[in-house]
Design a protein around this motif. Sequence first.
Motif, short mmCIF file in Angstrom:
data_model
loop_
_atom_site.label_atom_id
_atom_site.label_comp_id
_atom_site.label_asym_id
_atom_site.label_seq_id
_atom_site.Cartn_x
_atom_site.Cartn_y
_atom_site.Cartn_z
N ALA A 92 39.89 43.60 43.43
CA ALA A 92 39.85 44.53 44.56
C ALA A 92 41.27 44.82 45.05
O ALA A 92 41.59 45.96 45.41
CB ALA A 92 39.01 43.96 45.69
N ALA A 93 42.13 43.81 45.06
CA ALA A 93 43.51 44.01 45.47
C ALA A 93 44.24 44.94 44.50
O ALA A 93 44.97 45.85 44.92
CB ALA A 93 44.24 42.66 45.56
N LEU A 94 44.03 44.72 43.21
CA LEU A 94 44.64 45.60 42.22
C LEU A 94 44.12 47.02 42.35
O LEU A 94 44.89 47.99 42.27
CB LEU A 94 44.36 45.07 40.81
N ARG A 95 42.81 47.17 42.53
CA ARG A 95 42.22 48.49 42.68
C ARG A 95 42.84 49.25 43.85
O ARG A 95 43.19 50.42 43.73
CB ARG A 95 40.71 48.40 42.88
N ALA A 96 42.98 48.59 44.98
CA ALA A 96 43.51 49.24 46.17
C ALA A 96 44.93 49.76 45.94
O ALA A 96 45.27 50.89 46.31
CB ALA A 96 43.50 48.27 47.35
N VAL A 97 45.76 48.95 45.31
CA VAL A 97 47.15 49.35 45.07
C VAL A 97 47.22 50.44 44.01
O VAL A 97 47.98 51.41 44.14
CB VAL A 97 47.99 48.12 44.67
N LEU A 98 46.43 50.32 42.95
CA LEU A 98 46.44 51.34 41.90
C LEU A 98 45.88 52.66 42.40
O LEU A 98 46.28 53.73 41.93
CB LEU A 98 45.67 50.84 40.68
N ALA A 102 47.68 56.09 42.14
CA ALA A 102 47.02 57.26 41.55
C ALA A 102 47.17 58.48 42.44
O ALA A 102 47.34 59.61 41.96
CB ALA A 102 45.54 56.96 41.31
N GLY A 103 47.09 58.27 43.75
CA GLY A 103 47.29 59.39 44.67
C GLY A 103 48.68 59.98 44.55
O GLY A 103 48.85 61.20 44.60
N MET A 167 44.70 48.42 31.70
CA MET A 167 44.11 49.27 30.66
C MET A 167 43.07 50.21 31.25
O MET A 167 43.00 51.39 30.87
CB MET A 167 43.47 48.39 29.57
N ALA A 168 42.27 49.73 32.19
CA ALA A 168 41.31 50.61 32.86
C ALA A 168 42.05 51.76 33.56
O ALA A 168 41.60 52.91 33.52
CB ALA A 168 40.49 49.82 33.87
N ASN A 169 43.17 51.44 34.15
CA ASN A 169 43.99 52.46 34.81
C ASN A 169 44.52 53.48 33.81
O ASN A 169 44.51 54.69 34.05
CB ASN A 169 45.14 51.78 35.54
#
Length: 204
Positions: A92-98, A102-103, A167-169
């Motif tokens: 979740a922490a990685l998702r928030a920063v990525l 992305a924005g 990799m998902a990113n």
Amino acid sequence: MTETAEPTEGLRERKKRATRDALRTVALEATLERGLRAVTVEEIAAAANVSVRTFFNYFSTKEEAVVGFDPEQPARIRDAVIARPAGEEPVAALRAVLLEHAGQISVDSSDWGDRLQAIKDNPELLAAHLTAWSSMETALAEAIATRTGLDADRDLYPTLVASAVAMANRVAIRRWKSGPAADLPALVTEAVDLLASGLHPPAP
């Protein structure tokens, strides 16, 4: 004293960013126009109105400049992940920063498209491209290790999570550039969420 130091530091950072962006832009445009082999560091520096020495203060090679790698970015993203709320799960922490990253990418979408095109047209750029992603994965692993109290060099978990999410990113970014009117933050969210769910197939 403190009140005058902060604006000065901010101005210095803005000037550094402007110089780096100018070098990246010149390197990318020249490569798209004539191919990487026809472009020199001297030419890039002259077109950006800086010295060759200044060029090497920002990039190690012309390949690095073309792919747009900012050597300070992995550390910034690592610190941003570490700064997330303590109780937040690593993914979740990685998702928030990525998502925030992305924005930022979405704002300058044409530049990203041009970079990917340059890499496609000039396979010599692939090594620099992969090195940039590897630096990002290393930074993410360090952040996860810090958040979990593990050792990124000894324990498998930090590197595994960082590599999988990175990799998902990357998959989301590739789909974003190939799909019509795709929304990058939404694609990053979907990709990371699929990963976090155990890669179960989504409902048809």
